[in-house]
Design a protein around this motif. Structure first.
Motif, short mmCIF file in Angstrom:
data_model
loop_
_atom_site.label_atom_id
_atom_site.label_comp_id
_atom_site.label_asym_id
_atom_site.label_seq_id
_atom_site.Cartn_x
_atom_site.Cartn_y
_atom_site.Cartn_z
N TYR A 224 18.72 -47.21 -6.02
CA TYR A 224 17.54 -46.86 -6.80
C TYR A 224 17.26 -45.39 -6.55
CZ TYR A 224 16.11 -51.72 -7.80
OH TYR A 224 16.03 -53.01 -8.27
N ILE A 225 16.94 -44.64 -7.61
CA ILE A 225 16.63 -43.22 -7.43
C ILE A 225 15.33 -42.84 -8.14
CG2 ILE A 225 19.06 -42.55 -7.13
CD1 ILE A 225 18.90 -41.37 -10.02
N GLY A 226 14.72 -41.77 -7.65
CA GLY A 226 13.51 -41.24 -8.27
C GLY A 226 13.00 -40.08 -7.44
N ARG A 227 11.97 -39.42 -7.95
CA ARG A 227 11.37 -38.29 -7.22
C ARG A 227 9.88 -38.58 -6.98
NH1 ARG A 227 15.52 -35.54 -9.76
NH2 ARG A 227 16.18 -33.59 -8.78
N GLU A 236 11.07 -49.09 -1.92
CA GLU A 236 10.54 -50.45 -1.87
C GLU A 236 11.36 -51.39 -2.76
OE1 GLU A 236 8.88 -52.27 -0.10
OE2 GLU A 236 8.16 -53.90 -1.35
N ALA A 237 11.78 -50.92 -3.93
CA ALA A 237 12.58 -51.76 -4.82
C ALA A 237 13.91 -52.11 -4.15
CB ALA A 237 12.83 -51.04 -6.15
N LEU A 241 15.44 -55.92 -3.08
CA LEU A 241 16.77 -56.43 -3.43
C LEU A 241 17.54 -56.83 -2.18
CD1 LEU A 241 18.57 -56.91 -5.91
CD2 LEU A 241 19.53 -54.62 -5.57
N LYS A 242 17.51 -55.97 -1.17
CA LYS A 242 18.36 -56.31 -0.01
C LYS A 242 17.83 -57.50 0.78
CE LYS A 242 17.06 -52.00 2.04
NZ LYS A 242 17.54 -50.71 2.55
N GLU A 243 16.53 -57.60 0.95
CA GLU A 243 16.06 -58.65 1.85
C GLU A 243 16.20 -60.06 1.29
OE1 GLU A 243 11.33 -57.71 1.03
OE2 GLU A 243 11.91 -58.48 2.98
N PRO A 324 3.66 -46.37 -8.60
CA PRO A 324 4.39 -47.53 -8.04
C PRO A 324 3.70 -48.87 -8.31
CG PRO A 324 4.45 -45.73 -6.48
CD PRO A 324 3.46 -45.33 -7.57
N LEU A 325 2.40 -48.85 -8.62
CA LEU A 325 1.72 -50.10 -8.99
C LEU A 325 2.42 -50.73 -10.20
CD1 LEU A 325 -2.05 -49.06 -8.66
CD2 LEU A 325 -0.70 -50.48 -7.08
N LEU A 326 3.01 -49.91 -11.04
CA LEU A 326 3.76 -50.43 -12.20
C LEU A 326 5.25 -50.47 -11.96
CD1 LEU A 326 1.91 -48.78 -15.23
CD2 LEU A 326 1.56 -51.01 -14.16
N THR A 327 5.80 -49.37 -11.46
CA THR A 327 7.27 -49.30 -11.38
C THR A 327 7.84 -50.33 -10.41
OG1 THR A 327 6.98 -47.47 -9.83
CG2 THR A 327 7.48 -46.90 -12.12
N ILE A 328 7.05 -50.78 -9.44
CA ILE A 328 7.59 -51.75 -8.50
C ILE A 328 7.75 -53.14 -9.13
CG2 ILE A 328 5.46 -52.66 -7.44
CD1 ILE A 328 8.90 -51.87 -5.79
N ILE A 329 7.03 -53.42 -10.20
CA ILE A 329 7.12 -54.78 -10.79
C ILE A 329 8.56 -55.10 -11.21
CG2 ILE A 329 6.22 -56.38 -12.54
CD1 ILE A 329 4.08 -55.55 -10.51
N PRO A 330 9.24 -54.24 -12.00
CA PRO A 330 10.65 -54.55 -12.26
C PRO A 330 11.48 -54.60 -10.98
CG PRO A 330 10.03 -52.42 -13.23
CD PRO A 330 8.77 -53.09 -12.79
#
Ligand code: F6R
Length: 359
Positions: A224-227, A236-237, A241-243, A324-330
């Motif tokens: 996952y990438i971003g700034r 967090e995403a 996935l890993k856990e 992140p309140l939104l981007t973490i949902i996917p």
């Protein structure tokens, strides 16, 4: 109980819009003004530096707190892993204030720090989902998330709850300090936008399941990438996935790709690019293009104002401080469905416990 849900994690993902609205109810006066206990506010006002100390997902929520407190309240903020901080207490500022973020309120790594900091006589606040917990009791101040019990080991609604509450506290402190940026920000409004935007994403579950199957069903690794806050959401995403799906997943600052990580990209390596912040969107988009040019399988998640035809998923616009309140949902749903696709017990991943009471 989990009612008609196959797993608590999916139920808890679905509850997030309600958690946003409840925070507004509990911590504002109904006219958009943040209401915090007087003594807490007075202590926070004295602070020349905030130290946010946490572990795991709560640490990732803490990272989002740094730009919130620095921008809205104008107070330098550092974020530390409890398991590191406990053994290497850094040189502290003159008037430090400690914020412990912990869903369970029982994390031993944090308690170790709390005990040391109290012995030094510095003020402490615990932000937790469990008002009767050890960390709630032992800190000078406590604010509750009111998110309802979180049962699934993988934390979801506590993460977004912590960010929502950090936004409210940062604004409340900023207003109390007469900070202009805090007056321009409307945390209650942003949390309302978050609730609506989260619901719009949750309503696309079936599509996210298809995307998860296509991207992650058989892969051994993923990125996952971003700034900025998109980077924090990436961390967090990747953890989600890993856990629960046991895919080796990492979140990277998009700008760091060219400093090493890009050598990991092979044909069909799955990479999720968060492109929500208008200030950095163009740069992260070009990083995503570089990955695609090297054969990587790229999923672009963009905010409405930045979206183009190549973006597979669009999140509503919101202040980048709380994106992140939104981007973490996917991120949560992709982790969830990958675990389901692989036939794992989503709520009880191997080797993990809900509260980690050993150091
Ligand atoms: C991740 C997860 C863990 C916890 C961490 C801290 O989904 O559940 O990483 O976030 O153990 O726990 P709390 O917040 O209870 O201190």
């Amino acid at each position: 109980g989990k009612g008609t849900y196959p797993f608590f994690m999916l139920k808890e993902i679905d509850e997030q819009p309600v958690v946003m609205r409840r925070l507004v109810e509990k911590y504002t006066d109904g006219h958009g003004n943040v209401v915090l206990p007087e003594a807490l506010l007075a202590a926070l006002k004295q602070a020349d530096r905030l130290y946010i100390v946490a572990a795991g997902t709560s640490y990732h929520a803490g990272l989002v707190g740094k730009p919130l407190f620095e921008t809205l309240a104008g107070v330098p903020t550092e974020v530390d892993l409890a398991s590191e901080f406990g053994y290497h207490i850094p040189l502290l500022s003159k008037h430090p204030f400690f914020i412990f973020l912990s869903q369970s309120g029982e994390t031993a790594d944090i308690r170790q720090v709390l005990v040391k900091i109290k012995a030094l006589g510095h003020p402490t606040l615990t932000i937790t989902n469990v008002g009767s917990s050890t960390l709630a009791r032992e800190a000078d101040y406590c604010l509750e998330l009111h998110a309802g019990p979180e049962i699934a080991v993988a934390s979801t609604k506590a993460y977004t709850g912590q960010i929502g509450l950090e936004a409210l506290v940062a604004q409340g402190l900023g207003i109390a300090k007469g900070n202009q940026k805090a007056a321009e920000f409307d945390a209650a409004h942003q949390l309302g936008l978050a609730a609506a935007g989260q619901q719009a994403l949750i309503d696309q579950k079936d599509r996210l399941h298809e995307i998860a199957t296509d991207m992650f069903k058989t892969t051994r690794n993923a990125f996952y990438i971003g700034r900025g806050t998109d980077y924090y959401a990436s961390l967090e995403a990747a953890l989600k996935l890993k856990e629960i799906s046991y895919v080796q997943a990492e979140g990277f600052a998009a700008g760091e790709l060219k400093h090493g990580t890009i050598s990991l990209i092979e044909k069909d390596t799955p990479v999720v690019a968060y492109i929500s912040d208008p200030v950095t969107a163009a740069h992260t988009r070009s990083n995503a293009d570089e990955i695609a040019a090297r054969g990587g399988k790229v999923l672009r998640i963009a905010s409405a104002s930045q979206a183009t035809d190549e973006d597979q998923l669009v999140v509503n616009d919101i202040d980048p401080l709380v994106s992140p309140l939104l981007t973490i949902i996917p991120g949560q749903l992709l982790g969830y469905y990958t675990s389901v696709d692989r036939g794992y017990d989503v709520d009880k991943p191997r080797n993990l416990a809900k509260s980690v009471t050993v150091e």
